[in-house]
Design an enzyme around this catalytic site. Structure first.
Site, mmCIF file in Angstrom:
data_model
loop_
_atom_site.group_PDB
_atom_site.id
_atom_site.type_symbol
_atom_site.label_atom_id
_atom_site.label_comp_id
_atom_site.label_asym_id
_atom_site.label_seq_id
_atom_site.Cartn_x
_atom_site.Cartn_y
_atom_site.Cartn_z
ATOM 1 N N LYS A 110 0.825 -1.207 0.000
ATOM 2 C CA LYS A 110 0.000 0.000 0.000
ATOM 3 C C LYS A 110 0.859 1.257 0.000
ATOM 4 C CE LYS A 110 -4.177 -2.082 1.753
ATOM 5 N NZ LYS A 110 -5.074 -2.294 2.895
ATOM 6 N N LYS A 190 -3.243 -8.966 -11.459
ATOM 7 C CA LYS A 190 -4.405 -9.082 -10.582
ATOM 8 C C LYS A 190 -5.317 -7.864 -10.786
ATOM 9 C CE LYS A 190 -5.704 -8.473 -5.786
ATOM 10 N NZ LYS A 190 -5.927 -7.258 -5.127
ATOM 11 N N LYS A 193 -8.309 -1.984 -8.045
ATOM 12 C CA LYS A 193 -8.542 -0.578 -8.372
ATOM 13 C C LYS A 193 -7.236 0.209 -8.339
ATOM 14 C CE LYS A 193 -10.305 0.310 -3.774
ATOM 15 N NZ LYS A 193 -10.316 -1.124 -3.462
HETATM 16 P P1 ADP Z 1 -8.659 -3.844 -4.605
HETATM 17 O O1 ADP Z 1 -7.469 -4.749 -4.881
HETATM 18 O O2 ADP Z 1 -9.344 -3.456 -5.866
HETATM 19 O O3 ADP Z 1 -8.273 -2.657 -3.746
HETATM 20 P P2 ADP Z 1 -9.769 -4.879 -2.191
HETATM 21 O O4 ADP Z 1 -8.389 -5.057 -1.656
HETATM 22 O O5 ADP Z 1 -10.622 -3.810 -1.615
HETATM 23 O O6 ADP Z 1 -9.683 -4.718 -3.770
HETATM 24 O O7 ADP Z 1 -10.489 -6.292 -2.058
HETATM 25 C C1 ADP Z 1 -11.792 -6.530 -1.548
HETATM 26 C C2 ADP Z 1 -12.091 -8.020 -1.589
HETATM 27 O O8 ADP Z 1 -12.100 -8.485 -2.941
HETATM 28 C C3 ADP Z 1 -11.071 -8.890 -0.864
HETATM 29 O O9 ADP Z 1 -11.724 -10.004 -0.267
HETATM 30 C C4 ADP Z 1 -10.156 -9.327 -1.957
HETATM 31 O O10 ADP Z 1 -9.517 -10.545 -1.661
HETATM 32 C C5 ADP Z 1 -11.115 -9.501 -3.126
HETATM 33 N N1 ADP Z 1 -10.422 -9.241 -4.392
HETATM 34 C C6 ADP Z 1 -9.944 -8.058 -4.824
HETATM 35 N N2 ADP Z 1 -9.363 -8.163 -6.034
HETATM 36 C C7 ADP Z 1 -9.467 -9.473 -6.378
HETATM 37 C C8 ADP Z 1 -9.055 -10.230 -7.523
HETATM 38 N N3 ADP Z 1 -8.452 -9.655 -8.558
HETATM 39 N N4 ADP Z 1 -9.330 -11.558 -7.526
HETATM 40 C C9 ADP Z 1 -9.967 -12.151 -6.490
HETATM 41 N N5 ADP Z 1 -10.384 -11.490 -5.386
HETATM 42 C C10 ADP Z 1 -10.136 -10.174 -5.321
#
Ligand code: ADP
Ligand code: TRP
Length: 323
Positions: A110, A190, A193
């Site tokens: 982060k 992956k 956002k």
């Molecule tokens: P981002 O990576 O977009 O910031 P978050 O960290 O807020 O997303 O993730 C929220 C939830 O969605 C978590 O449980 C995370 O494991 C799942 N998640 C986020 N991106 C993915 C992905 N590309 N594949 C599978 N699960 C995901």
């Protein structure tokens, strides 16, 4: 079985969030006592504009309900409506070794993404442990990127039990589905956002969704040449939305050659649009009824708070706090 999961209100939801966390949670609400929340305390580590935070909480509530979270089956609330969790965070902080947090990759990731290094960001996994442990959770459905946070949660619970008494805190199990452990984004990394490579669940228009999908990065194999379906993230994305036979047909067509990637992208676009169509409709209804959404979160908070109180009282008594 008690199932618990949370998601940060930090922006528009994408299909990685959907397949990693939301869809499994929605499925599990049929199988046990489900507890799902909007992690707004966690979002304070990165969202510093009050209006934006409030807006994201509302959008997330609407989107999760539209996708099928059923407030008759699952308790659904805003994390900050159950402030007991912050008290447990402090108590857990006092059994959490520094080294455990120093090993967490999400903190470093982060910071690399430009989020300012605060104590809150560093202590993020302890708050997450409190979220889970304060509800005596058995199962936590999340995407693979949360695996380490679940390990920290289990370690912290065990440390607490070692110090104050076996069985005081229940040790939870992560539930990570291998097929959807990591949903790839438009560029094959992956989907996240922070990488600007997302397909949102609710893209504003059909045209926008098509444009995004057409922008998926592919290699330069000519139309007529056979293509390798293994490792193709276009195929990987398609398989999230299509049945096994449709996926097999796409793979066979890849191997046969004669079809350009544009055709497969069109197929993916149609599958995505159709998959979320009923949810898009439900979403319209929810957007028009903010009082209903507020009511769901309020009654969820009341129920969640009662459960949290029980565990917190048990923990306070065990640690010598209070009377
Ligand atoms: P981002 O990576 O977009 O910031 P978050 O960290 O807020 O997303 O993730 C929220 C939830 O969605 C978590 O449980 C995370 O494991 C799942 N998640 C986020 N991106 C993915 C992905 N590309 N594949 C599978 N699960 C995901
Ligand atoms: N850290 C999780 C994420 O970024 C969100 C979260 C907070 C969570 N508390 C939780 C997930 C408790 C599962 C259980 O997605």
């Amino acid at each position: 079985m008690r199932i618990l999961s949370g998601i940060q209100p930090s922006g528009r939801l994408h299909i990685g969030n959907y397949f990693g966390m939301m869809e499994p949670s929605i499925r599990l609400q049929e199988q046990g006592e489900a507890f799902y929340f909007i992690a707004d305390y966690h979002a304070l580590t990165s969202i510093h504009d009050p209006a934006a935070l409030r807006g994201h909480v509302r959008d997330l509530a609407i989107d999760f309900l539209a996708c099928g979270l059923d407030p008759e089956k699952a308790t659904f609330w805003r994390q900050s409506d159950v402030p007991e969790v912050t008290e447990l965070t402090w108590i857990l902080s006092c059994v959490t070794p520094m080294g455990l947090l120093e090993r967490c990759v999400s903190y470093k990731d982060k910071i690399a993404q430009g989020i300012s290094p605060s104590h809150g960001l560093f202590a993020y996994p302890v708050l997450q442990a409190a979220d889970i442990l304060i509800f005596d959770s058995d199962v936590v459905p999340v995407g693979k990127d949360q695996k380490q946070h679940l390990e920290v949660t289990r370690d912290v619970a065990q440390k607490f039990n070692d110090r104050y008494g076996e069985g005081l805190l229940r040790i939870p199990e992560p539930r990570i589905r291998e097929e959807t452990a990591v949903v790839p984004g438009l560029d094959g990394q992956k989907m996240s956002k922070s990488y600007n490579n997302t397909i949102e669940i609710f893209e504003e228009t059909e045209k926008k969704l098509r444009k995004k999908i057409m922008g998926i990065v592919t290699d330069s194999t000519p139309v007529e040449a056979p293509k390798d379906p293994e490792g193709s993230y276009l195929v990987q994305l398609f398989s999230l939305f299509a049945g096994a036979d449709e996926v097999e047909a796409m793979k066979a067509s890849y191997r046969a050659g004669g079809t350009g990637y544009g055709h497969y992208k069109q197929q993916l676009f149609e599958a995505v649009w159709a998959h979320f169509a009923p949810m898009r409709e439900r979403r319209e209804t929810l957007v028009a009824d903010p009082a209903y959404v507020d009511g769901v979160l309020e009654s969820g908070a009341r129920r969640a708070r009662e459960k949290a109180r029980e565990v917190l009282d048990r923990v306070r008594a065990a640690t010598g706090l209070g009377r």
